[in-house]
Design an enzyme around this catalytic site. Sequence first.
Site, PDB file in Angstrom:
ATOM      1  N   ASP A 115     101.273  44.884  41.642  1.00 43.81           N
ATOM      2  CA  ASP A 115     100.636  43.849  42.457  1.00 43.81           C
ATOM      3  C   ASP A 115      99.160  44.153  42.646  1.00 43.81           C
ATOM      4  O   ASP A 115      98.440  43.358  43.250  1.00 43.81           O
ATOM      5  CB  ASP A 115     101.326  43.746  43.824  1.00 43.81           C
ATOM      6  CG  ASP A 115     102.454  42.730  43.803  1.00 43.81           C
ATOM      7  OD1 ASP A 115     102.617  42.043  42.779  1.00 43.81           O
ATOM      8  OD2 ASP A 115     103.173  42.625  44.816  1.00 43.81           O
ATOM      9  N   ASP A 123     111.436  37.777  40.234  1.00 44.92           N
ATOM     10  CA  ASP A 123     110.976  38.779  41.208  1.00 44.92           C
ATOM     11  C   ASP A 123     112.165  39.476  41.879  1.00 44.92           C
ATOM     12  O   ASP A 123     113.310  39.004  41.804  1.00 44.92           O
ATOM     13  CB  ASP A 123     110.112  38.062  42.256  1.00 44.92           C
ATOM     14  CG  ASP A 123     108.981  38.926  42.796  1.00 44.92           C
ATOM     15  OD1 ASP A 123     109.099  40.161  42.730  1.00 44.92           O
ATOM     16  OD2 ASP A 123     108.003  38.352  43.306  1.00 44.92           O
TER      17      ASP A 123
HETATM   18  C1  DGJ Z   1     105.683  39.813  44.757  1.00 45.89           C
HETATM   19  C2  DGJ Z   1     105.072  39.708  43.406  1.00 45.89           C
HETATM   20  O1  DGJ Z   1     104.804  40.963  42.904  1.00 45.89           O
HETATM   21  C3  DGJ Z   1     103.836  38.832  43.488  1.00 45.89           C
HETATM   22  O2  DGJ Z   1     103.186  38.810  42.254  1.00 45.89           O
HETATM   23  C4  DGJ Z   1     104.238  37.474  43.919  1.00 45.89           C
HETATM   24  O3  DGJ Z   1     105.039  36.875  42.943  1.00 45.89           O
HETATM   25  C5  DGJ Z   1     104.977  37.549  45.247  1.00 45.89           C
HETATM   26  N1  DGJ Z   1     106.056  38.497  45.215  1.00 45.89           N
HETATM   27  C6  DGJ Z   1     105.514  36.210  45.628  1.00 45.89           C
HETATM   28  O4  DGJ Z   1     106.247  36.276  46.775  1.00 45.89           O
END
Ligand code: DGJ
Length: 693
Positions: free
Chosen positions: A497, A440
């Site tokens: 997301d 991430d």
């Molecule tokens: C942002 C990501 O896009 C989510 O899918 C998740 O992994 C969160 N971060 C976790 O903090």
Amino acid sequence: MMNTYRIDDGRQTLVLATQSDRLPQVVYWGATLPQTEDLAAVAAAHMIDVTGGMLDENPDLSLCPEAARSFPGQVGLILSDADGRAILPQFSVTDVAQGQTLAFTSRDDNHGLTLTFTFKVDTHSNVITCQTTLAADTPVRLHWLAAPVLPAPQHAREMIDVSGRWCGEFQLNRTPWTAGLHMRENRTGRTGHEHFPGLLVPSAGATNTSGDCYGFHYGWSGGHKMIAEELQDGRRQVQWGNAPDTDSAPATQFETSPLYITYADNGLNGCGVSFQRHLRDNIVTWAAPNAPRPVHYNCWEAVYFDHQLPVLTDIADRAAALGAERFVLDDGWFGLRDDDTSSLADWVIDGRKYPDGLAPLITHVQSLGMTFGLWFEPEMINGNSDVYRAHPEWVLGACDQILGRQQKVLNMALPEVRDFLFDRIGAILGGNDISYIKWDHNRVLPQPDAAQTRGTYALLDRLRAAFPAVEIESCASGGGRIDYGILSRTQRVWLSDSNDALERLRIQHDAALFLPMAVTGSHVGPRVCHTSGRTIDITMRAWVAAQRHMGFEMDPRELDDRETQVLKDVTQWWKDNRNWMYHADILRLDSADPAVTAELQLAQTGAQFVVFAGKAATSAQISPRPLRLTGLDPQASYRISLRNRDDINPLSRGTTLLKEQDLTMSGTYLMNNGITLPWSFPERMWIVEGVRV
Ligand code: DGJ
């Protein structure tokens, strides 16, 4: 004296010409020219006229337009000497090497500079990869270096570039060509939701399925600049490079990232398919190239930071029963990470949540037939972390910088930071049976810096060399780091997301202009979407996920019997079809109904296809308009079948044939008239399978 060179890949021809010893310029780019074409005539015919108010000769729109040759628009190279004095180079071609790669070398002796352009052809994807490098005898300061500069077509009226936001990635923007500049400059230091580095230039009237289109993608994860400029004389140029002034120190070697270009005569899809194939087959380095893509389960939206072993094992049981094959433990397993205010960089398993380490969970997951994946956010650090307290000097940017998600960024240019991350991540990977990382990157950089991106690439390369079986997913608050630079080191992107199936339908549709199914993660989200608040039926959620690399992200404890059954059924369908869909081309359909977003995935052999027709909103007219297919053999016959007849609503009372039976129709019929689908509620998807007979 004029020299000419041609590049052919079976679909497109690029002709370059050098006049005297001046830098080469593209004098033709488009459909394949006959081998007998007189290239000197092509170059000569390319010259535009001169009249009042113009110089006596038009300056070349070369692969690197030069200020010193009176180029009236944006130049391809801006640099100064180590003391900051501007350098205005003027290059002369010294060498041309034509083989699998066409390479031009040129030299400015006065300033001790060597400029090189390369073009590499791929006849399978029809994507040409080109790149510019600059070498200086003594250190210089680089402000801007463009990848080989291409002309944009005169018969285009508009260009399509890509912007976006969190939960709204891959928004296509159509901008008319007008005098002057259209510029995209990404100074976020990562590829960004805002600035996917892609451009399509369709000719006037081109659609998804017809007309000429030129495509561009710049493969860099550190922020780019794109210039689309129309000069006073009407000529148009497109430039791409790393964001200006992101190589801060004087140096002697510079290079752009690869620029991927393609021309197609079959609409936006022609470019899209080329990019899909090129990325999947030439760029991504698969850990297990022939293994089926596993169905994912990701626990983020089920538990967030609240990790409890009995809950996670229960969820794993249910995910496996639905058909999941890979279980990804998301954020919350390390340090003292109970929310997003702490612990980033403390990559040590949280003993409060996992007193016996991750082994009990991994063993349980594996006993269910799933592999195990783990979330990291390697480039980030919280002020509230042991690592920050020990090494505040590892942070990139000012002490009083604005935080992003309460976190700062580690300076990846520092070898000690990369060593630290390699050791910590390596210890977790080495000590546990982990075959997947979700990587991430949840904030923009405090300032753009090419060294940061190079540092990240170096760490990724080192980890991949040490753990070649481990696959990596590129995530940055969803789709904030998607480009072919990161994808040469990773195997999947977390596209967004947003698990809202309606939003996903649109994002996936537009992203398919650059991304194949194989790398595009798509998960079935919760009944009530956590990022939009929308409640969407399980059929829609499941089928939208089944369009790409399928997974689940809801808490499976919320599923009722019907939802469970639908999910099992669609997941099994996806498993039965994923192998050919992996190699399929995604073709966007020109839907006559703006409420319907539809695509056809066509097998590499042409022997089968599936149509996904998603009705995102209520249609203006009461009955569905026929949906024209594309990519089929007009002379062949296809048996088509409505896969999800069970979803026919009782309010659909007519005799639409597909409701009752399969149809065998010619490609000509299917592509000209199209298929007539039953009436449905909005927020529903029809799935039509086709087989060549
Ligand atoms: C942002 C990501 O896009 C989510 O899918 C998740 O992994 C969160 N971060 C976790 O903090």
